[in-house]
Design a protein around this motif. Structure first.
Motif, PDB file in Angstrom:
ATOM      1  N   UNK A   1       0.725  -1.174  -0.061  1.00 27.28           N
ATOM      2  CA  UNK A   1      -0.009  -0.036   0.193  1.00 27.28           C
ATOM      3  C   UNK A   1       1.041   1.214  -0.081  1.00 27.28           C
ATOM      4  N   UNK A   2       1.925   1.205   0.889  1.00 27.71           N
ATOM      5  CA  UNK A   2       2.992   2.337   0.874  1.00 27.71           C
ATOM      6  C   UNK A   2       3.352   2.476  -0.698  1.00 27.71           C
ATOM      7  N   UNK A   3       4.063   1.469  -1.333  1.00 29.62           N
ATOM      8  CA  UNK A   3       4.548   1.612  -2.495  1.00 29.62           C
ATOM      9  C   UNK A   3       3.486   2.192  -3.588  1.00 29.62           C
ATOM     10  N   UNK A   4       2.107   1.949  -3.579  1.00 26.95           N
ATOM     11  CA  UNK A   4       1.115   2.135  -4.389  1.00 26.95           C
ATOM     12  C   UNK A   4       0.907   3.600  -4.316  1.00 26.95           C
ATOM     13  N   UNK A   5       0.829   4.093  -3.045  1.00 28.03           N
ATOM     14  CA  UNK A   5       0.524   5.553  -3.011  1.00 28.03           C
ATOM     15  C   UNK A   5       1.968   6.390  -3.247  1.00 28.03           C
ATOM     16  N   UNK A   6       2.810   5.903  -3.348  1.00 23.83           N
ATOM     17  CA  UNK A   6       4.074   6.767  -3.610  1.00 23.83           C
ATOM     18  C   UNK A   6       3.813   6.696  -5.241  1.00 23.83           C
ATOM     19  N   UNK A   7       3.640   5.592  -5.708  1.00 23.82           N
ATOM     20  CA  UNK A   7       3.529   5.803  -7.286  1.00 23.82           C
ATOM     21  C   UNK A   7       2.202   6.697  -7.512  1.00 23.82           C
ATOM     22  N   UNK A   8       1.169   6.552  -6.842  1.00 28.50           N
ATOM     23  CA  UNK A   8       0.132   7.721  -7.115  1.00 28.50           C
ATOM     24  C   UNK A   8       0.694   9.075  -7.101  1.00 28.50           C
ATOM     25  N   UNK A   9       1.450   9.211  -5.900  1.00 24.25           N
ATOM     26  CA  UNK A   9       2.019  10.550  -5.835  1.00 24.25           C
ATOM     27  C   UNK A   9       2.834  10.981  -6.947  1.00 24.25           C
ATOM     28  N   UNK A  10       3.606  10.039  -7.414  1.00 29.26           N
ATOM     29  CA  UNK A  10       4.495  10.564  -8.639  1.00 29.26           C
ATOM     30  C   UNK A  10       3.661  10.832  -9.937  1.00 29.26           C
TER      31      UNK A  10
ATOM     32  N   UNK B   1      -1.537  13.077 -13.438  1.00 28.68           N
ATOM     33  CA  UNK B   1      -2.395  12.432 -14.403  1.00 28.68           C
ATOM     34  C   UNK B   1      -3.593  11.955 -13.759  1.00 28.68           C
ATOM     35  N   UNK B   2      -3.333  11.237 -12.615  1.00 26.89           N
ATOM     36  CA  UNK B   2      -4.314  10.604 -11.748  1.00 26.89           C
ATOM     37  C   UNK B   2      -5.401  11.377 -11.508  1.00 26.89           C
ATOM     38  N   UNK B   3      -5.135  12.394 -10.899  1.00 26.02           N
ATOM     39  CA  UNK B   3      -6.304  13.341 -10.194  1.00 26.02           C
ATOM     40  C   UNK B   3      -7.109  14.339 -11.592  1.00 26.02           C
ATOM     41  N   UNK B   4      -6.277  14.254 -12.633  1.00 25.45           N
ATOM     42  CA  UNK B   4      -7.010  15.169 -13.595  1.00 25.45           C
ATOM     43  C   UNK B   4      -7.670  14.117 -14.853  1.00 25.45           C
TER      44      UNK B   4
ATOM     45  N   UNK C   1      -9.586   1.971  -9.193  1.00 31.19           N
ATOM     46  CA  UNK C   1      -9.302   1.061  -9.927  1.00 31.19           C
ATOM     47  C   UNK C   1      -7.950   1.022 -10.568  1.00 31.19           C
ATOM     48  N   UNK C   2      -7.216   2.246 -10.538  1.00 31.28           N
ATOM     49  CA  UNK C   2      -5.772   2.534 -11.092  1.00 31.28           C
ATOM     50  C   UNK C   2      -5.062   2.119  -9.687  1.00 31.28           C
ATOM     51  N   UNK C   3      -5.371   2.333  -8.508  1.00 29.87           N
ATOM     52  CA  UNK C   3      -4.598   2.165  -7.435  1.00 29.87           C
ATOM     53  C   UNK C   3      -4.603   0.561  -7.141  1.00 29.87           C
ATOM     54  N   UNK C   4      -5.973  -0.089  -7.202  1.00 27.64           N
ATOM     55  CA  UNK C   4      -5.769  -1.724  -6.944  1.00 27.64           C
ATOM     56  C   UNK C   4      -5.072  -2.294  -8.262  1.00 27.64           C
ATOM     57  N   UNK C   5      -4.918  -1.727  -9.428  1.00 28.77           N
ATOM     58  CA  UNK C   5      -4.191  -2.330 -10.258  1.00 28.77           C
ATOM     59  C   UNK C   5      -2.614  -2.268 -10.082  1.00 28.77           C
ATOM     60  N   UNK C   6      -2.349  -1.015  -9.835  1.00 26.99           N
ATOM     61  CA  UNK C   6      -0.948  -0.807  -8.948  1.00 26.99           C
ATOM     62  C   UNK C   6      -0.689  -1.705  -7.963  1.00 26.99           C
ATOM     63  N   UNK C   7      -1.407  -1.647  -7.141  1.00 26.50           N
ATOM     64  CA  UNK C   7      -1.353  -2.700  -6.012  1.00 26.50           C
ATOM     65  C   UNK C   7      -0.884  -4.161  -6.530  1.00 26.50           C
ATOM     66  N   UNK C   8      -2.056  -4.684  -7.427  1.00 29.71           N
ATOM     67  CA  UNK C   8      -1.885  -6.116  -7.893  1.00 29.71           C
ATOM     68  C   UNK C   8      -0.608  -6.233  -8.660  1.00 29.71           C
ATOM     69  N   UNK C   9       0.141  -5.263  -9.410  1.00 25.93           N
ATOM     70  CA  UNK C   9       1.174  -5.275 -10.233  1.00 25.93           C
ATOM     71  C   UNK C   9       2.268  -5.501  -9.335  1.00 25.93           C
ATOM     72  N   UNK C  10       2.356  -4.507  -8.351  1.00 24.57           N
ATOM     73  CA  UNK C  10       3.312  -4.542  -7.413  1.00 24.57           C
ATOM     74  C   UNK C  10       3.505  -6.308  -6.556  1.00 24.57           C
ATOM     75  N   UNK C  11       2.246  -6.637  -6.381  1.00 20.23           N
ATOM     76  CA  UNK C  11       2.132  -7.943  -5.670  1.00 20.23           C
ATOM     77  C   UNK C  11       2.771  -8.962  -6.562  1.00 20.23           C
TER      78      UNK C  11
END
Length: 177
Positions: A49-58, A62-65, A72-82
């Motif tokens: 989760x921490x790494x997911x939100x680091x990537x979200x911050x980076x 794009x994510x907020x706009x 969905x994007x966050x869950x996909x990132x988390x899944x890819x990290x796993x």
């Protein structure tokens, strides 16, 4: 956003901290539950989760706009990290080592020193006493076998052993071994 001037590199634009804090607050529990379900390890899920939100911050600009599901994007990132973690060498308990490593050499100084001391001590006793000690202690013969080998009675072997050991003890004390 970024502006390009001739000969300058683009400067990244970072999202406002409040936007990222809101993003984390809204989706943290869902991403943690999802990661925990896939991993069955709470501490590892928190790391994901921490790494997911680091990537979200980076990628927050794009994510907020963009339109679409942020969760969905966050869950996909988390899944890819796993998935990445499960495929990594860490998950398989592999270590990186070079083939050029020399095997550790055993230290032979102590046995060599002990052998030199023994030879020095044995030089201080008579040949008859030394022969008895060699047969009894180096070859592992019994008193009767030693008597047969040396051609002396078993009582003589016992007394020579006693006298030889006493002489070795005295010599050892004198030499400081």
């Amino acid at each position: 956003m970024t502006t390009l001037l001739a000969g300058t590199a683009p400067t990244p634009s970072f999202p406002a901290p409040d936007d990222v804090d809101d993003l984390v607050e809204q989706h943290r529990d869902a991403v943690l539950a999802y990661a925990h379900k896939l991993l069955s390890d709470h501490h590892l899920a928190e790391d994901i989760v921490q790494e997911t939100f680091i990537r979200a911050w980076r990628h927050a600009d794009r994510l907020l706009n963009q339109e679409g599901s942020v969760r969905g994007w966050l869950l996909k990132v988390a899944r890819n990290l796993i998935i990445d973690r499960s495929r990594s060498a860490h998950a398989r308990y592999e270590t990186v080592a070079t083939d050029t490593e020399e095997p550790a050499q055993q230290d032979h100084t102590e046995p060599a020193h002990a052998s030199m001391e023994a030879v020095s001590l044995l030089r201080g006793v008579s040949a008859e006493h030394r022969n008895v000690l060699v047969c009894l202690y180096l070859y592992g013969c019994t008193v009767d076998e030693t008597a047969r080998i040396l051609g002396v009675p078993p009582g003589t072997v016992s007394s020579r052993r006693h006298l030889a050991l006493r002489a070795l003890r005295r010599r050892r004390a004198v030499l400081g071994y």
